[in-house]
Write an enzyme that holds these catalytic residues in place. Structure first.
Site, PDB file in Angstrom:
ATOM      1  N   GLY A  34       0.957  -1.186  -0.063  1.00 46.24           N
ATOM      2  CA  GLY A  34       0.082   0.064  -0.044  1.00 46.24           C
ATOM      3  C   GLY A  34       0.837   1.193   0.012  1.00 46.24           C
ATOM      4  O   GLY A  34       2.066   1.285  -0.271  1.00 46.24           O
ATOM      5  N   ALA A  35       0.344   2.425   0.346  1.00 47.01           N
ATOM      6  CA  ALA A  35       0.739   3.715   0.257  1.00 47.01           C
ATOM      7  C   ALA A  35       1.500   3.927  -0.863  1.00 47.01           C
ATOM      8  O   ALA A  35       2.591   4.021  -1.388  1.00 47.01           O
ATOM      9  CB  ALA A  35       2.108   3.728   1.314  1.00 47.01           C
ATOM     10  N   HIS A  40       4.708   2.466  -7.979  1.00 45.82           N
ATOM     11  CA  HIS A  40       3.668   1.272  -8.010  1.00 45.82           C
ATOM     12  C   HIS A  40       2.900   1.514  -9.261  1.00 45.82           C
ATOM     13  O   HIS A  40       2.668   0.439 -10.077  1.00 45.82           O
ATOM     14  CB  HIS A  40       2.986   1.453  -6.795  1.00 45.82           C
ATOM     15  CG  HIS A  40       3.497   1.171  -5.360  1.00 45.82           C
ATOM     16  ND1 HIS A  40       3.722   2.266  -4.626  1.00 45.82           N
ATOM     17  CD2 HIS A  40       4.009   0.241  -4.796  1.00 45.82           C
ATOM     18  CE1 HIS A  40       4.285   1.888  -3.426  1.00 45.82           C
ATOM     19  NE2 HIS A  40       4.495   0.429  -3.729  1.00 45.82           N
ATOM     20  N   GLY A 151       9.932  -3.845  -8.467  1.00 46.84           N
ATOM     21  CA  GLY A 151      10.696  -2.551  -8.746  1.00 46.84           C
ATOM     22  C   GLY A 151      12.275  -2.708  -8.390  1.00 46.84           C
ATOM     23  O   GLY A 151      12.541  -3.686  -7.594  1.00 46.84           O
ATOM     24  N   ASP A 154      14.205  -1.941  -4.992  1.00 47.62           N
ATOM     25  CA  ASP A 154      14.497  -2.908  -3.941  1.00 47.62           C
ATOM     26  C   ASP A 154      15.308  -4.067  -4.717  1.00 47.62           C
ATOM     27  O   ASP A 154      14.709  -5.003  -4.991  1.00 47.62           O
ATOM     28  CB  ASP A 154      13.315  -3.417  -3.401  1.00 47.62           C
ATOM     29  CG  ASP A 154      12.402  -2.450  -2.681  1.00 47.62           C
ATOM     30  OD1 ASP A 154      13.029  -1.718  -1.684  1.00 47.62           O
ATOM     31  OD2 ASP A 154      11.332  -2.028  -2.846  1.00 47.62           O
ATOM     32  N   VAL A 180      11.386   4.800 -10.262  1.00 54.65           N
ATOM     33  CA  VAL A 180      10.961   6.070 -10.559  1.00 54.65           C
ATOM     34  C   VAL A 180      11.495   7.086  -9.803  1.00 54.65           C
ATOM     35  O   VAL A 180      11.501   6.742  -8.541  1.00 54.65           O
ATOM     36  CB  VAL A 180       9.518   5.780 -10.665  1.00 54.65           C
ATOM     37  CG1 VAL A 180       8.858   7.370 -11.073  1.00 54.65           C
ATOM     38  CG2 VAL A 180       8.941   4.915 -11.550  1.00 54.65           C
ATOM     39  N   SER A 189       9.771   6.287  -2.856  1.00 53.37           N
ATOM     40  CA  SER A 189       9.484   5.204  -1.804  1.00 53.37           C
ATOM     41  C   SER A 189       8.463   5.605  -0.925  1.00 53.37           C
ATOM     42  O   SER A 189       8.288   6.778  -0.647  1.00 53.37           O
ATOM     43  CB  SER A 189      10.780   5.071  -0.789  1.00 53.37           C
ATOM     44  OG  SER A 189      10.535   4.443   0.229  1.00 53.37           O
TER      45      SER A 189
END
Ligand code: PAF
Length: 280
Positions: A34-35, A40, A151, A154, A180, A189
Site C-alpha cells: 500500500g501507500a 507502483h 521494482g 529494492d 521511478v 518510496s
C-alpha cells in the site's frame, strides 16, 4: 467480495480464488504494502500492458518488520490506493488481514534466502528477507500469477525473488521494472513521506552519489570512491553501506555491467537506492 467502482476487492482467500477463477489468459501480479506512489503505478501500468488480467496485492506483511521497525506506523492509505488501482485498470485487489494470510499464526516454515539474504539489507535487518520471500511465495501461490512485477528500487529483494523462483521451480516469470525518481533524483518510496523538507534535501545525496559513481566508472574502485566522496559531503547522512557488485550481487566484475547500491539513514528514516554501472 465487493466491486467498488473499479477493481474487485477480495479480502479472503476464497474471494480471491473466486475472482481468479473468472480469469482466462495471462495474469500479472503487482505485490504492494500500500501507500502507493508513481513507482507502483509504473508497475501496474507495465502489468496492464503485458498481461490479460492484473491482480494487485495490498498487505503490510508483519513478517518482514523487525521488533523496532515501523510496522505500526507504516502508512496505510487504503482509499487512495484503491483509486490508483482503479485508474491503472487493476482487475482485483487482494487485501487480506494478517490472520487471513497466516491463519496458523506466524509460519514455522519460511523461505530461507540463502547467503545473499544475509548481506546488505539482510545484515541490517535480520530476518527481513525470510519474511519477504515467505509472503511473496504465498502470494504467488494464492494469485496463481503468470508474471510478477517488482521494482528495481529494492534490487536485493528483486534478485532474491528471481533466485527463489529459479531454485524452487515456482514457474512464474519475474519482471524487474526501473526505479521511478522525483525530478531531483530521489527514488520514490512509501517511506519518503517520513522525511521533513530538510531531510528530503539531504536524501538527494543518495542519487547524486549513484550518478557520481556511474560517471567515474573507469574501474570499480574509482566508481566507489566517487560515490563515497559525494556522500561524505553530506554530514547529516548516516551511511550504512556503499557497495559495487555484479548484477547478481556477487563480487564486482573488472569490466562490464555492475550494480552500485547504497543504504543510509536520514534522521530516523532508512533509505536505499541503486543504479546500474558499466565498468569500462
Ligand atoms: O516491496 C514490497 O513492498 C514488499 O517487500 C513486498 C514485495 C510487497 C512483500 O511484502
Amino acid at each position: 467480495m465487493s466491486r467498488e467502482a473499479g477493481p474487485v476487492v477480495a479480502r479472503t482467500r476464497a474471494e480471491l480464488a473466486a475472482a481468479r477463477a473468472g480469469m482466462s489468459g495471462t495474469v500479472g501480479v503487482v505485490m504492494t504494502m500500500g501507500a502507493l506512489h508513481e513507482g507502483h503505478a509504473r508497475l501496474l501500468r507495465t502489468a496492464r500492458e503485458q498481461a490479460d488480467h492484473v491482480v494487485m496485492t495490498l498487505f503490510v506483511n508483519p513478517l518482514q518488520f523487525g521488533p523496532n521497525e515501523d510496522f505500526d506506523r507504516y502508512p496505510r492509505t487504503f482509499d487512495r490506493d484503491l483509486e490508483i488501482a482503479a485508474a491503472e485498470g487493476v482487475d482485483v485487489v487482494f487485501t487480506p488481514t494478517p490472520a487471513e494470510m497466516y491463519p496458523n499464526g506466524e509460519p514455522a516454515v519460511r523461505v530461507n534466502p540463502g547467503p545473499v539474504g544475509e548481506l546488505l539489507e539482510g545484515a541490517s535487518r535480520p530476518g527481513f528477507f525470510h519474511g519477504v520471500l515467505t509472503v511473496v511465495c504465498k502470494l504467488l501461490h494464492l494469485t496463481r500469477a503468470d508474471i510478477a512485477y517488482f521494482g528495481e528500487k529494492d534490487y536485493q529483494q528483486l534478485t532474491l525473488i528471481r533466485t527463489m523462483v529459479r531454485d524452487l521451480d515456482l514457474g512464474v516469470e519475474i519482471c524487474g521494472v526501473p526505479t521511478v525518481r522525483e525530478p531531483g533524483g530521489l527514488a520514490l518510496s512509501s517511506r519518503n513521506r517520513y522525511l521533513s523538507p530538510a531531510e528530503r534535501e539531504t536524501a538527494l545525496a543518495l542519487s547524486r552519489a549513484l550518478r557520481a559513481g556511474a560517471v567515474a566508472a573507469e574501474n570499480g574502485e574509482d566508481a566507489l570512491a566517487a560515490a563515497r566522496k559525494e556522500l561524505e559531503q553530506t554530514a547529516v547522512l548516516d551511511v550504512d553501506y556503499v557497495v559495487l557488485t555484479d548484477p547478481e550481487l556477487g563480487p564486482p566484475p573488472e569490466h562490464g555491467p555492475a550494480r552500485l547500491l547504497i543504504a543510509a539513514r536520514v534522521g530516523t528514516t532508512r533509505l536505499i537506492d541503486n543504479a546500474p554501472v558499466e565498468i569500462h
